[in-house]
Design a protein around this motif. Structure first.
Motif, PDB file in Angstrom:
ATOM      1  N   ARG A 155       0.856  -1.192   0.000  1.00 41.24           N
ATOM      2  CA  ARG A 155       0.000   0.000   0.000  1.00 41.24           C
ATOM      3  C   ARG A 155       0.890   1.240   0.000  1.00 41.24           C
ATOM      4  NH1 ARG A 155      -4.115  -1.289   4.939  1.00 41.24           N
ATOM      5  NH2 ARG A 155      -2.183  -1.759   6.014  1.00 41.24           N
ATOM      6  N   GLY A 156       2.085   1.057  -0.519  1.00 39.35           N
ATOM      7  CA  GLY A 156       3.017   2.173  -0.559  1.00 39.35           C
ATOM      8  C   GLY A 156       3.950   2.211   0.640  1.00 39.35           C
ATOM      9  N   ASN A 157       3.775   1.283   1.584  1.00 35.62           N
ATOM     10  CA  ASN A 157       4.629   1.250   2.765  1.00 35.62           C
ATOM     11  C   ASN A 157       5.594   0.080   2.693  1.00 35.62           C
ATOM     12  OD1 ASN A 157       3.110   3.379   4.126  1.00 35.62           O
ATOM     13  ND2 ASN A 157       1.510   1.824   4.359  1.00 35.62           N
ATOM     14  N   ALA A 158       6.850   0.333   3.109  1.00 29.80           N
ATOM     15  CA  ALA A 158       7.824  -0.748   3.225  1.00 29.80           C
ATOM     16  C   ALA A 158       8.730  -0.430   4.408  1.00 29.80           C
ATOM     17  CB  ALA A 158       8.636  -0.896   1.954  1.00 29.80           C
ATOM     18  N   VAL A 159       9.236  -1.488   5.029  1.00 32.93           N
ATOM     19  CA  VAL A 159      10.137  -1.334   6.165  1.00 32.93           C
ATOM     20  C   VAL A 159      11.352  -2.206   5.892  1.00 32.93           C
ATOM     21  CG1 VAL A 159      10.464  -1.753   8.637  1.00 32.93           C
ATOM     22  CG2 VAL A 159       8.239  -0.953   7.803  1.00 32.93           C
ATOM     23  N   VAL A 183       0.005  -7.921   8.903  1.00 30.22           N
ATOM     24  CA  VAL A 183       0.599  -8.936   8.044  1.00 30.22           C
ATOM     25  C   VAL A 183       1.403  -8.229   6.958  1.00 30.22           C
ATOM     26  CG1 VAL A 183      -1.281  -9.127   6.379  1.00 30.22           C
ATOM     27  CG2 VAL A 183       0.131 -11.130   6.868  1.00 30.22           C
ATOM     28  N   ALA A 184       2.489  -8.836   6.537  1.00 27.42           N
ATOM     29  CA  ALA A 184       3.312  -8.225   5.496  1.00 27.42           C
ATOM     30  C   ALA A 184       3.929  -9.299   4.628  1.00 27.42           C
ATOM     31  CB  ALA A 184       4.419  -7.369   6.134  1.00 27.42           C
ATOM     32  N   ALA A 185       4.258  -8.897   3.410  1.00 29.28           N
ATOM     33  CA  ALA A 185       5.083  -9.736   2.551  1.00 29.28           C
ATOM     34  C   ALA A 185       6.530  -9.421   2.901  1.00 29.28           C
ATOM     35  CB  ALA A 185       4.819  -9.405   1.089  1.00 29.28           C
ATOM     36  N   ALA A 186       7.341 -10.471   3.027  1.00 25.71           N
ATOM     37  CA  ALA A 186       8.699 -10.241   3.502  1.00 25.71           C
ATOM     38  C   ALA A 186       9.710 -10.986   2.654  1.00 25.71           C
ATOM     39  CB  ALA A 186       8.823 -10.671   4.957  1.00 25.71           C
ATOM     40  N   ALA A 187      10.897 -10.370   2.523  1.00 21.65           N
ATOM     41  CA  ALA A 187      12.063 -11.021   1.931  1.00 21.65           C
ATOM     42  C   ALA A 187      13.146 -11.039   3.000  1.00 21.65           C
ATOM     43  CB  ALA A 187      12.542 -10.254   0.701  1.00 21.65           C
ATOM     44  N   LEU A 188      13.753 -12.189   3.221  1.00 19.93           N
ATOM     45  CA  LEU A 188      14.743 -12.303   4.289  1.00 19.93           C
ATOM     46  C   LEU A 188      15.792 -13.336   3.872  1.00 19.93           C
ATOM     47  CD1 LEU A 188      13.043 -14.313   7.194  1.00 19.93           C
ATOM     48  CD2 LEU A 188      12.057 -14.042   4.949  1.00 19.93           C
ATOM     49  N   TYR A 189      16.965 -13.248   4.509  1.00 15.89           N
ATOM     50  CA  TYR A 189      18.061 -14.171   4.172  1.00 15.89           C
ATOM     51  C   TYR A 189      18.384 -14.126   2.684  1.00 15.89           C
ATOM     52  CZ  TYR A 189      17.388 -16.359   8.805  1.00 15.89           C
ATOM     53  OH  TYR A 189      17.283 -16.607  10.144  1.00 15.89           O
ATOM     54  N   CYS A 190      18.310 -12.941   2.080  1.00 12.35           N
ATOM     55  CA  CYS A 190      18.636 -12.846   0.657  1.00 12.35           C
ATOM     56  C   CYS A 190      20.119 -13.182   0.481  1.00 12.35           C
ATOM     57  CB  CYS A 190      18.341 -11.439   0.127  1.00 12.35           C
ATOM     58  SG  CYS A 190      16.587 -11.065   0.261  1.00 12.35           S
ATOM     59  N   MET A 191      20.464 -13.887  -0.583  1.00 10.18           N
ATOM     60  CA  MET A 191      21.832 -14.405  -0.730  1.00 10.18           C
ATOM     61  C   MET A 191      22.144 -14.601  -2.202  1.00 10.18           C
ATOM     62  SD  MET A 191      20.640 -18.088   0.658  1.00 10.18           S
ATOM     63  CE  MET A 191      18.977 -18.526   0.133  1.00 10.18           C
ATOM     64  N   THR A 192      23.443 -14.716  -2.494  1.00 16.72           N
ATOM     65  CA  THR A 192      23.807 -14.999  -3.875  1.00 16.72           C
ATOM     66  C   THR A 192      23.517 -16.465  -4.170  1.00 16.72           C
ATOM     67  OG1 THR A 192      26.049 -15.642  -3.292  1.00 16.72           O
ATOM     68  CG2 THR A 192      25.701 -13.320  -3.845  1.00 16.72           C
TER      69      THR A 192
END
Lengths: 360, 518
Positions: A155-159, A183-192
């Motif tokens: 909705r235009g918000n990100a943390v 509730v949020a969509a999340a990305a975590l442990y991003c890695m190559t």
């Protein structure tokens, strides 16, 4: 492997099985995924070798309260927002998304996000089953940093969360999700891709599909048998639910259930303890199966997996136990996700190798 | 002038339409059972006509007529009778991944919808506004559907917690399309879970016309017999609602059949806590009575292939009844699924017909003594073992229905009640009340009026207290609006369900108020 309308229902069903009673209902995620592939085309599921070494893999899924997501349904564009933000933060391109948890709703959710931005999914996840915690992740065991963790409400918000250590990730991520409306969509442990090779549970989406396909077999009994074989597991008991006790404790569902064997001769009783998921199965003081191994409860009349919240008195069920991912059966894995991590004072014994003197 | 104290109850089942007249002391005056006709009006008119012909019934003494029917859902199989609905969802940009009606079968969606839109607005889980209501988008949408929309369904994100945006949108509809276009609001229909609540709200809007035509059918049937009675309509919790309420909430009529027969069973037998088996022509339903009312199902319901949020009585169905065709020679012996339906009295062996049915098995086993023809010894030998299969499946269904309760009394009703014998596992005693074959019509005739309301609040004592009061007030108001006597309405049930994995511990409080018809 390509995900489209022909195999997505099987994947969703496999995710429900791997949820071992928890992980949330994949139905909404399936509805979204079917719409997304109809509109944007199928999603490729690729092995790690198919991706360029220096590009990023983005583990993603839901953080917060699944019941909020059943009311404030997803926008669909969460994957794009996460991908763009991760690329900006890390200064390199994203090659694939990946479910951080293959179980339940989280297993199927990234399909929609990947379809809409034309990215493949890595055939892997971070858990190989369902777990309640954000550090019960293969990436954490491998030393990948969960930060920077990105959350959005579309909705235009990100943390963006940077945590000093992994014990802070859970707290910060959950309060960020709460401020984003629960509730949020999340990305975590991003890695190559290079790092991901030794840091994920490989083959998770293929496994979900294989489990779902196994459940296409004829009668309910045949489905249970086929699923048991596909899981490499054993049937602990077939019978009916004799009692169920559940309560809500600190936002999670806890309780126990007793299954009584079918037939009149030699009555047996299997006791299941649950904390969102089915975590331990005890018969006559002997632990028959315990987390991180998988305990699945299936309805005898349909072969469908039953979620902990829907287990009811007098249901006819088959209880299966199967080996959990090898990662969690190691000493390091057990410290994070073994019986003691859930407060059970029992030694871990792999399915099939039973331990006496359970004090569960 | 004679006392006007009679009530008429009609229950339209799949195979038979049952109708009764009861007096002011709720004693049965007259009963009839007629085959259900494909056209809705036929069997209702026939049943009312035959009751009016009964010398014990003085049509001028009938003051109320209660109708229960499954037909609200039958309409969906052939959706030409439904209203065309404009679907307005409030909650963008959230929720766009699954647009309104995305899970509906194409045919039904095309028949029901004149258009769907998602506009900005809605609430957060704690009731704060999620954003401003996009009034202009609503106005543009209404311009587009004006003329086609015969009803409007409005569903806002988290409206069960904070309904303001739904109410504001309803005002706009009223201003722009006029008061004649009925509006269904999701917070009045269901609880948290947007898609299921929205689906039920759209179905409600689509069924307004069905409620109207049911009312017209009943009205004609009554007028033809010189009966001047106020109509009431059975809803799925075992109570009835006045016409005005039924026109606003027709969706509540769905599932009234099992509720009626369970209520009738409770009344006829005096059993208020126990199991009920209703044996029809082709199906058997097993349910549980709690304090004289059917226990509601805990899960959402699938109707016409769409998941809907409303609570039906929990019923465990078995695919056989008194008219079910059997083949004892098959291996294993076959029971159904075919049924002779309402032609039992022509086709069953005990009536001189050619078809072996479960009724013949019941006679062969000495459980029932009906018919005009004796069964041959060979038939008796072959048929009576089928009853063991029936008993086993009944005992299993009763066990599942009664849940953790210890052994319970069992009330048997319906046209095929002879099929059930004493001695089933989990059953203390078997009651087959007099007039059991018309229990569902009696259940309709005696039904009180109810209102129900939900509130969701943080799980803290003072908040719960406030929500309970609010829900009680709303339930009272709805019971009175539905036709209950304002001086005799009582709260009969307060249910508090903690909501799992909400952000703050939250609880849903549901209050049901019930009173006699005013």
């Amino acid at each position: 492997m390509r995900l489209d309308a022909s195999n997505l229902p099987a994947v969703a069903r496999g995710c429900a099985v791997l949820g071992t009673g928890g992980g949330g209902d994949p139905d909404l995620g399936l509805t979204m995924a079917l719409r997304a592939v109809a509109e944007y085309g199928p999603v490729d599921v690729v092995p790690i070798e198919a991706l360029p070494d220096e590009a990023l893999v983005v583990p993603c899924g839901l953080i917060g309260a699944p019941s909020v997501a059943s009311e404030r349904i997803w926008n669909g564009d969460e994957g794009r927002i996460l991908r763009n933000e991760v690329e900006r933060l890390r200064g390199r391109g994203v090659a694939a998304l990946m479910p951080y948890e293959i179980a339940g709703a989280n297993g199927i959710l990234p399909v929609t996000w990947a379809a809409r931005i034309g990215l493949p999914l890595l055939d892997a996840d971070g858990m190989g089953r369902a777990f309640p915690g954000l550090r019960q992740q293969a990436m954490h065991v491998a030393g990948i940093d969960a930060s920077p963790l990105v959350l959005t409400d579309a909705r235009g918000n990100a943390v963006v969360v940077y945590a000093s250590e992994v014990s802070q990730v859970e707290r910060l991520a959950r309060s960020a999700a709460a401020s984003l409306g629960g509730v949020a969509a999340a990305a975590l442990y991003c890695m190559t891709v290079r790092d991901a090779g030794g840091a994920v549970v490989h083959g998770s989406l293929s496994r979900a599909l294989a489990l779902g396909e196994a459940m296409r077999a004829g009668s309910a009994a045949e489905r249970v048998a086929a699923l048991c074989q596909a899981l490499g597991g054993t049937v602990l008991i077939e019978g009916k639910v004799l009692d169920v006790e559940r309560r809500i404790d600190a936002g999670s569902l806890k309780g126990s259930a007793t299954i009584q064997s079918a037939g009149h001769a030699g009555l047996r009783h299997l006791r299941l303890e649950l904390q969102n998921e089915f975590l331990i199965a005890v018969e006559d003081g002997v632990v028959r199966a315990v987390v991180p191994d998988l305990i699945c409860v299936l309805a005898s009349d349909s072969g469908e997996p039953i979620a902990t919240e829907w287990l009811r008195y007098a249901q006819r069920v088959s209880v299966l136990a199967a080996p959990g991912p090898a990662l969690w059966r190691s000493a390091g894995g057990l410290a994070l996700a073994g019986p003691s991590a859930f407060g059970y004072d029992v030694a871990y014994a792999p399915v099939g190798h039973e331990a006496a003197d359970a004090r569960a | 002038m004679p006392e006007r104290d009679l009530h008429l109850g009609v229950d339209v089942g799949a195979t038979y339409t049952d109708a009764v007249v009861i007096d002011g002391r709720r004693q049965l005056v007259a009963k009839v059972k007629v085959p259900t006709t494909p056209k809705l009006g036929g069997s209702i008119a026939e049943a009312v006509h035959r009751l009016a012909q009964d010398p014990r019934v003085d049509p001028t003494r009938v003051t109320r007529a209660m109708l229960g029917t499954t037909r609200a859902t039958d309409v969906l199989a052939e959706p030409s009778g439904v209203k065309r609905v404009a679907v307005l969802r409030i909650g963008g940009p959230s929720t766009l991944a699954v647009p309104p009606l995305a899970t509906w079968p194409d045919g039904l969606r095309g028949a029901v919808s004149v258009g769907e839109v998602v506009v900005g607005g809605g609430a957060e889980y704690d009731g704060r506004a999620a954003g401003a209501l996009d009034v202009e988008a609503i106005e543009r949408f209404l311009d587009r559907v004006a003329g086609d929309a015969q009803g409007v369904a409005i569903a806002g994100v988290f409206s069960p917690v904070a309904p303001d945006h739904e109410l504001a949108a309803a005002e706009i509809v009223c201003r722009q399309l006029g008061r004649a276009v009925p509006v269904s609001l999701s917070h009045e229909i269901g609880s948290v879970g947007l898609l299921e609540r929205e689906n039920a709200t759209v179905l409600n809007a689509a069924l307004v016309g069905v409620a109207r035509s049911l009312a017209a059918v009943l009205d004609r049937a009554l007028a033809a017999e010189g009966i001047d009675a106020e109509p009431f309509f059975a809803q799925n919790d075992g109570t009835v609602m006045a016409l005005e309420h039924a026109l606003r909430f027709p969706v509540l009529m769905i599932g009234s059949g099992p509720a009626n027969s369970m209520r009738g069973a409770a009344y006829l037998s005096g059993v208020v806590n126990g199991a009920v088996v209703d044996v029809g022509g082709s199906t058997t339903n097993v349910g549980v009575l709690v304090h004289g009312y059917p226990r509601p199902s805990p899960r959402a319901t699938d109707i016409a292939g769409v998941r809907m949020d409303f609570r039906m009585p929990e019923v465990f169905g078995l695919p056989f009844g008194g008219g079910t065709v059997v083949d004892p020679q098959a291996d294993p012996p076959a029971i159904g699924p075919a049924s002779v339906g309402d032609r039992l009295a022509q086709e069953a062996l005990v009536f001189g017909g050619e078809t072996a049915t479960l009724t013949d098995a019941a006679v062969a086993g000495g459980r029932a003594d009906i018919g005009s023809h004796r069964l041959s010894a060979a038939h008796r030998r072959a048929l009576s073992p089928l009853l063991e299969i029936v008993d086993e499946r009944l005992a299993d269904a009763i066990d599942r229905a009664k849940g953790a309760l210890p052994a319970v009394p069992l009330v048997v009703v319906g046209g095929g009640s002879g099929l059930v014998a004493p001695g089933l596992a989990g059953v203390t005693n078997l009651v087959v009340p007099a007039d059991a074959e018309v229990a569902s019509a009696i259940g309709v005739a005696i039904a009180p009026v109810s209102g129900q309301a939900d509130r969701i609040c943080p799980n803290r004592p003072e908040e719960r207290e406030r929500a309970r009061e609010e829900a009680s007030r709303a339930a009272f108001a709805r019971a009175i609006h539905a036709g209950a006597d304002p001086d005799a309405v009582d709260v009969v049930e307060v249910e508090e369900v903690p909501l799992t994995s909400m952000v703050d511990p939250a609880v849903r409080i549901r209050v049901r108020a019930v009173g006699p018809r005013s």
